[in-house]
Write an enzyme that holds these catalytic residues in place. Structure first.
Site, PDB file in Angstrom:
ATOM      1  N   SER A 156       0.718  -1.032   0.145  1.00 26.09           N
ATOM      2  CA  SER A 156       0.175  -0.228  -0.114  1.00 26.09           C
ATOM      3  C   SER A 156       0.855   1.205   0.166  1.00 26.09           C
ATOM      4  CB  SER A 156      -0.858  -0.029   1.150  1.00 26.09           C
ATOM      5  OG  SER A 156      -1.493   1.335   1.200  1.00 26.09           O
ATOM      6  N   TYR A 180      -1.276  -0.100  10.128  1.00 27.36           N
ATOM      7  CA  TYR A 180      -1.744  -0.823   8.917  1.00 27.36           C
ATOM      8  C   TYR A 180      -0.709  -0.735   8.109  1.00 27.36           C
ATOM      9  CZ  TYR A 180      -3.612  -1.478   4.336  1.00 27.36           C
ATOM     10  OH  TYR A 180      -4.073  -1.741   2.884  1.00 27.36           O
ATOM     11  N   LYS A 184       2.179  -3.606   6.431  1.00 26.07           N
ATOM     12  CA  LYS A 184       2.435  -3.764   5.258  1.00 26.07           C
ATOM     13  C   LYS A 184       4.068  -3.694   4.853  1.00 26.07           C
ATOM     14  CE  LYS A 184      -1.591  -4.681   3.565  1.00 26.07           C
ATOM     15  NZ  LYS A 184      -2.006  -5.950   2.659  1.00 26.07           N
TER      16      LYS A 184
HETATM   17  N1  LIG Z   1      -8.756  -1.298  -1.440  1.00 23.52           N
HETATM   18  C1  LIG Z   1      -7.793  -0.525  -1.376  1.00 23.52           C
HETATM   19  O1  LIG Z   1      -7.849   0.762  -1.742  1.00 23.52           O
HETATM   20  C2  LIG Z   1      -6.298  -1.134  -1.022  1.00 23.52           C
HETATM   21  C3  LIG Z   1      -5.218   0.303  -1.356  1.00 23.52           C
HETATM   22  C4  LIG Z   1      -3.976  -0.395  -0.613  1.00 23.52           C
HETATM   23  C5  LIG Z   1      -3.747  -1.765  -0.241  1.00 23.52           C
HETATM   24  N2  LIG Z   1      -5.079  -2.559  -0.252  1.00 23.52           N
HETATM   25  C6  LIG Z   1      -4.482  -3.901   0.125  1.00 23.52           C
HETATM   26  O2  LIG Z   1      -5.109  -4.836  -0.811  1.00 23.52           O
HETATM   27  C7  LIG Z   1      -5.484  -6.192  -0.310  1.00 23.52           C
HETATM   28  C8  LIG Z   1      -7.197  -6.324  -0.519  1.00 23.52           C
HETATM   29  O3  LIG Z   1      -7.974  -5.240  -0.114  1.00 23.52           O
HETATM   30  P1  LIG Z   1      -9.384  -5.114  -0.216  1.00 23.52           P
HETATM   31  O4  LIG Z   1      -9.991  -3.908  -0.370  1.00 23.52           O
HETATM   32  O5  LIG Z   1      -9.820  -5.956  -1.640  1.00 23.52           O
HETATM   33  O6  LIG Z   1      -9.899  -5.674   1.037  1.00 23.52           O
HETATM   34  P2  LIG Z   1     -11.110  -6.709   1.261  1.00 23.52           P
HETATM   35  O7  LIG Z   1     -11.373  -6.813   2.751  1.00 23.52           O
HETATM   36  O8  LIG Z   1     -12.243  -6.738   0.355  1.00 23.52           O
HETATM   37  O9  LIG Z   1     -10.561  -8.248   0.927  1.00 23.52           O
HETATM   38  C9  LIG Z   1      -9.412  -8.953   2.012  1.00 23.52           C
HETATM   39  C10 LIG Z   1     -10.113 -10.267   2.085  1.00 23.52           C
HETATM   40  O10 LIG Z   1      -9.331 -10.959   2.946  1.00 23.52           O
HETATM   41  C11 LIG Z   1     -10.075 -11.743   3.881  1.00 23.52           C
HETATM   42  N3  LIG Z   1      -9.002 -12.020   4.882  1.00 23.52           N
HETATM   43  C12 LIG Z   1      -8.582 -11.180   5.736  1.00 23.52           C
HETATM   44  N4  LIG Z   1      -8.088 -11.931   6.935  1.00 23.52           N
HETATM   45  C13 LIG Z   1      -7.853 -13.299   6.426  1.00 23.52           C
HETATM   46  C14 LIG Z   1      -7.103 -14.533   6.802  1.00 23.52           C
HETATM   47  N5  LIG Z   1      -6.606 -14.126   8.223  1.00 23.52           N
HETATM   48  N6  LIG Z   1      -7.302 -15.463   6.211  1.00 23.52           N
HETATM   49  C15 LIG Z   1      -7.921 -15.820   5.150  1.00 23.52           C
HETATM   50  N7  LIG Z   1      -8.737 -14.555   4.546  1.00 23.52           N
HETATM   51  C16 LIG Z   1      -8.619 -13.487   5.216  1.00 23.52           C
HETATM   52  C17 LIG Z   1     -11.094 -11.218   3.952  1.00 23.52           C
HETATM   53  O11 LIG Z   1     -12.335 -12.103   4.366  1.00 23.52           O
HETATM   54  C18 LIG Z   1     -11.404 -10.405   2.458  1.00 23.52           C
HETATM   55  O12 LIG Z   1     -12.251 -11.190   1.603  1.00 23.52           O
HETATM   56  C19 LIG Z   1      -5.388  -5.863   1.240  1.00 23.52           C
HETATM   57  O13 LIG Z   1      -4.196  -6.609   1.596  1.00 23.52           O
HETATM   58  C20 LIG Z   1      -5.128  -4.402   1.286  1.00 23.52           C
HETATM   59  O14 LIG Z   1      -4.468  -3.929   2.615  1.00 23.52           O
HETATM   60  C21 LIG Z   1      -6.201  -2.234  -0.437  1.00 23.52           C
END
Ligand SMILES: NC(=O)c1ccc[n+]([C@@H]2O[C@H](COP(=O)([O-])OP(=O)(O)OC[C@H]3O[C@@H](n4cnc5c(N)ncnc54)[C@H](O)[C@@H]3O)[C@@H](O)[C@H]2O)c1
Length: 382
Positions: A156, A180, A184
């Site tokens: 991120s 957070y 990462k």
């Molecule tokens: N959405 C954004 O703008 C953004 C920006 C930067 C980084 N990210 C990173 O991208 C990734 C996905 O983000 P997102 O927005 O799709 O989030 P999200 O919450 O929609 O998806 C994360 C998924 O991981 C699963 N999960 C969490 N902990 C778990 C575990 N211990 N075991 C199994 N499954 C688990 C959750 O059930 C969920 O389905 C994350 O790592 C997040 O930090 C997202």
């Protein structure tokens, strides 16, 4: 029967039941699903029932990989898993993850599973270090022991903290300002050392603000609670929420509101396919920003939603949130150079249209949007 034997029997029975439950629904036809005859590579997608992970599973399927989703459904939705087998499990379950890798002949892993709310991480850092660091280290241990050599990691722009320059290049110092981002950053460092020591090839992808929805309308963003700007503005436009909060109107930006780099989720998804291909084709481990290099203020996003939906968006001004930088915009040239990645859908109008279309199509609030706007968006009236 001795006490020990009965204990062993109970444990065997427990393990059997546990296994049956957890494998339920995927026992059916692993070999046909994997389609090894067609020589498809199988990629394990942790967090593949979530927002970015589900779009990425679709992108991998389209690129002739078999996406195997592993998700504990703590935040994700099983209905978003449509392009391959689904395993409900925790990434921290070392034994089970190894078994999944073996059973599905996994060739590579794309790791999304994490907790991802900045504000929550300030209140509950334990949760973030437990899930994003400790569980990820358990996952990595299982993968290494199972012989996995390729790993793509969701990082991120939060790892940069308050950036020194704009747009932000990858070699900018990383000083996260919340747990957070710190979690990462820790995994990024672990991956570097695991590459040195164990030869693990990794691509660390630092996303800016993921937004939008599948252009074919099959997937979208469905977080609870929702914290991302585009869906929140859409909810306010549709009357699902009374208003959207604008955090900070006195930033040193042209309209006083914070500027972010919005990248369409399908463009992000495509970058993961390219990153994995890069590693599998012998490319070096790499860390890349995924953004557009263009920023939009909060007021610009609100105006875009208002214009595309034909609806007024009620907004309420609030104070700045601690740790929110005024501007976060990527220098995205390296990803283009290393991966040949070219975002297709990341202009603000397409981001808003796809997100709006998805939200409207699955909402009873459909009648709240004008029929002209619905036709423009390609949404069928109910
Ligand atoms: N959405 C954004 O703008 C953004 C920006 C930067 C980084 N990210 C990173 O991208 C990734 C996905 O983000 P997102 O927005 O799709 O989030 P999200 O919450 O929609 O998806 C994360 C998924 O991981 C699963 N999960 C969490 N902990 C778990 C575990 N211990 N075991 C199994 N499954 C688990 C959750 O059930 C969920 O389905 C994350 O790592 C997040 O930090 C997202």
């Amino acid at each position: 029967m001795t006490l020990d034997a009965s204990r062993k029997g109970r444990r065997r029975q427990f393990n059997k039941e546990r296994r049956n439950v957890r494998w339920e629904g995927i026992e059916t036809d692993v070999s046909t699903i994997l389609n090894k005859e067609a020589h498809l590579n199988a990629v394990l997608i942790t967090g593949g029932a979530g927002y970015i992970g589900s779009h990425t599973a679709k992108a991998f399927a389209r690129s002739r990989f078999t996406p195997v989703v592993l998700d504990d459904l703590s935040k994700g939705h099983s209905c978003a898993v449509k392009w391959g087998p689904f395993v409900k499990a925790d990434i921290g379950d070392y034994v089970f993850v190894r078994e999944v890798v073996r059973r599905f002949h996994i060739d590579a892993v794309v790791h999304f599973a994490a907790d991802a709310y900045v504000g929550e991480s300030m209140r509950e850092p334990r949760r973030y270090f437990q899930n994003n660091v400790s569980n990820t280290l358990a996952l990595l241990g299982a993968l290494l022991d199972a012989g996995i050599r390729y790993f793509v990691f969701s990082s991120s722009c939060a790892t940069y903290g308050i950036p020194e320059t704009f747009p932000i290049p990858e070699n900018q110092p990383q000083f996260p300002v919340n747990p957070y981002g710190e979690s990462k950053r820790f995994v990024e460092r672990a991956l570097w050392w695991y590459g040195e020591a164990y030869g693990l090839k990794s691509a660390t992808l630092r996303y800016f603000n993921a937004a939008g929805a599948d252009p074919e309308g099959e997937l979208g963003e469905d977080h609870d609670p929702e914290t991302h700007l585009v869906p929140l503005v859409i909810q306010a436009a549709l009357g699902i929420k009374p208003w959207v909060e604008i955090y900070g109107t006195d930033y040193p930006t042209p309209d006083g509101t914070a500027i972010r780099d919005y990248i369409h989720v399908s463009d992000l998804a495509e970058a993961h396919v390219l990153a994995l291909r890069h590693l599998m084709d012998g490319g070096e481990s790499t860390s890349l920003n995924l953004g557009t290099g263009r920023g939009h203020s909060i007021r610009e996003v609100i105006a875009a939603v208002s214009q595309r939906s034909g609806r007024h968006v009620p907004a309420r001004e609030a104070g700045r949130r601690p740790g929110d930088p005024p501007v976060l915009v990527a220098d995205a040239t390296l990803a283009k150079h290393v991966l040949g990645w070219r975002p297709q859908f990341s202009d603000l109008a397409t981001i808003v249209d796809t997100a709006l279309r998805w939200r409207v199509a699955r909402s009873p609030e459909m009648n709240l949007i004008s029929s002209e706007s619905m036709m423009d968006l390609g949404v069928q009236a109910p």
